[in-house]
Design a protein around this motif. Sequence first.
Motif, short mmCIF file in Angstrom:
data_model
loop_
_atom_site.label_atom_id
_atom_site.label_comp_id
_atom_site.label_asym_id
_atom_site.label_seq_id
_atom_site.Cartn_x
_atom_site.Cartn_y
_atom_site.Cartn_z
N LEU A 175 0.97 39.28 -6.82
CA LEU A 175 1.86 38.33 -7.87
C LEU A 175 3.29 38.07 -7.67
O LEU A 175 3.70 36.97 -7.88
N GLY A 176 3.94 39.24 -7.12
CA GLY A 176 5.36 38.77 -6.62
C GLY A 176 6.33 38.78 -7.99
O GLY A 176 6.06 39.41 -8.97
N ALA A 177 7.26 37.67 -7.79
CA ALA A 177 8.20 37.51 -8.79
C ALA A 177 7.88 36.96 -10.08
O ALA A 177 8.31 35.89 -10.80
N VAL A 178 6.83 37.53 -10.90
CA VAL A 178 6.57 36.96 -12.23
C VAL A 178 7.02 38.16 -12.98
O VAL A 178 6.36 39.17 -13.32
N GLU A 179 8.20 37.91 -13.79
CA GLU A 179 8.91 39.06 -14.49
C GLU A 179 8.44 39.13 -16.07
O GLU A 179 8.52 40.47 -16.32
N ASP A 180 7.92 38.45 -16.45
CA ASP A 180 7.51 38.54 -17.86
C ASP A 180 6.17 39.23 -18.10
O ASP A 180 5.26 38.83 -17.22
N ASP A 181 6.03 40.41 -18.72
CA ASP A 181 5.04 41.23 -18.66
C ASP A 181 3.65 40.30 -19.16
O ASP A 181 2.61 40.43 -18.51
N ARG A 182 3.85 39.69 -20.06
CA ARG A 182 2.76 38.96 -20.56
C ARG A 182 2.07 37.97 -19.91
O ARG A 182 0.93 37.67 -19.69
N ASP A 183 3.02 37.10 -19.24
CA ASP A 183 2.79 36.04 -18.26
C ASP A 183 2.08 36.82 -17.11
O ASP A 183 1.21 36.16 -16.70
N ARG A 184 2.48 38.03 -16.54
CA ARG A 184 2.12 38.48 -15.35
C ARG A 184 0.46 38.85 -15.74
O ARG A 184 -0.36 38.64 -15.01
N VAL A 185 0.21 39.52 -16.92
CA VAL A 185 -1.05 39.72 -17.36
C VAL A 185 -2.17 38.41 -17.23
O VAL A 185 -3.06 38.54 -16.90
N LEU A 186 -1.41 37.54 -18.17
CA LEU A 186 -2.13 36.23 -18.15
C LEU A 186 -2.61 35.63 -16.99
O LEU A 186 -3.86 35.29 -16.55
N LEU A 187 -1.65 35.80 -15.99
CA LEU A 187 -2.06 35.06 -14.60
C LEU A 187 -2.85 35.96 -13.97
O LEU A 187 -3.97 35.43 -13.11
N ALA A 188 -2.60 37.40 -14.06
CA ALA A 188 -3.85 38.16 -13.04
C ALA A 188 -5.06 37.84 -13.85
O ALA A 188 -6.13 38.05 -13.16
N LEU A 189 -5.37 37.80 -15.15
CA LEU A 189 -6.38 37.69 -15.75
C LEU A 189 -7.10 36.38 -15.34
O LEU A 189 -8.32 36.17 -15.20
N ALA A 190 -6.48 35.40 -15.29
CA ALA A 190 -6.95 34.00 -14.93
C ALA A 190 -7.29 34.09 -13.38
O ALA A 190 -8.33 33.42 -13.17
N HIS A 191 -6.69 34.55 -12.74
CA HIS A 191 -6.91 34.86 -11.13
C HIS A 191 -8.09 35.44 -10.83
O HIS A 191 -8.89 35.17 -10.03
N THR A 192 -8.34 36.35 -11.73
CA THR A 192 -9.44 37.36 -11.31
C THR A 192 -10.87 36.76 -12.41
O THR A 192 -11.80 37.47 -12.20
N GLY A 193 -10.76 35.62 -12.87
CA GLY A 193 -11.93 35.01 -13.50
C GLY A 193 -12.08 35.30 -14.89
O GLY A 193 -13.29 35.23 -15.31
N PHE A 194 -11.00 35.91 -15.76
CA PHE A 194 -11.38 36.08 -17.20
C PHE A 194 -11.27 35.01 -18.27
O PHE A 194 -11.39 35.05 -19.18
N ALA A 195 -10.80 33.81 -17.59
CA ALA A 195 -10.26 32.70 -18.59
C ALA A 195 -9.57 33.24 -19.96
O ALA A 195 -9.98 33.07 -20.97
N PRO A 196 -8.51 33.70 -19.76
CA PRO A 196 -7.85 34.41 -20.72
C PRO A 196 -7.18 33.45 -21.70
O PRO A 196 -6.66 32.21 -21.34
N GLU A 197 -7.01 33.53 -23.10
CA GLU A 197 -6.53 32.62 -23.96
C GLU A 197 -5.40 33.56 -24.97
O GLU A 197 -5.83 34.58 -25.47
#
Length: 202
Positions: A123-145
């Motif tokens: 994911l590279g330069a995504v500094e905010d922890d929460r943003d990084r987790v949300l992005l990873a969960l969306a990328h892997t197909g979990f449709a996070p809210e």
Amino acid sequence: MEINDQGVTAAQARVLATLREAGRAVTLTELQDLTGLHANTLRGHLDALVAGGNASRIASRSGGRGRPAWGYLAREPEYAALALALASGLDRGADPDTGTDHSLDPAAVRGGRAWGEQLRSQLGAVEDDRDRVLLALAHTGFAPEDDGDRVTLNACPILEAARAHPTVVCAVHLGLVEGVLGRRGATLHPRPDTLGCGVGLP
């Protein structure tokens, strides 16, 4: 125009193969260098790959001014059958003394952490922890809210395996979150039968 079994054209498949080979988020400029294609041609292919669920578009926040650069990351194929087989093999089932299910499997959590660490690197330069987790969960197909206090997962990429073997599959998903975070302390409240699993971040 030929469409393959992934639902992409031959030209899109070549772009997708380039993204997979990179193993990280790649910018449009980098893709131009790697493929030799014009930016407008690439944009069309990338838009189709993102719309088809074969890639994710990620805003790279480097801390500078101006609009963020967009990066593109190939999504991993969903090996649902393999996941079900592995989870079945790892699942210890109910405790013979109590008849109750074991808690989340620690070996599966460790495996999930390794997956999450790889994603964090991609994911590279995504500094905010929460943003990084949300992005990873969306990328892997979990449709996070993001509900503020917790993150609700509205989908599961391997739902059949999670319903059959939650102590293993849900443990992998908890480890994934901790690996993306880079530390322990996350919580997961599995609800594979109804979806809506809850993730608490430290």
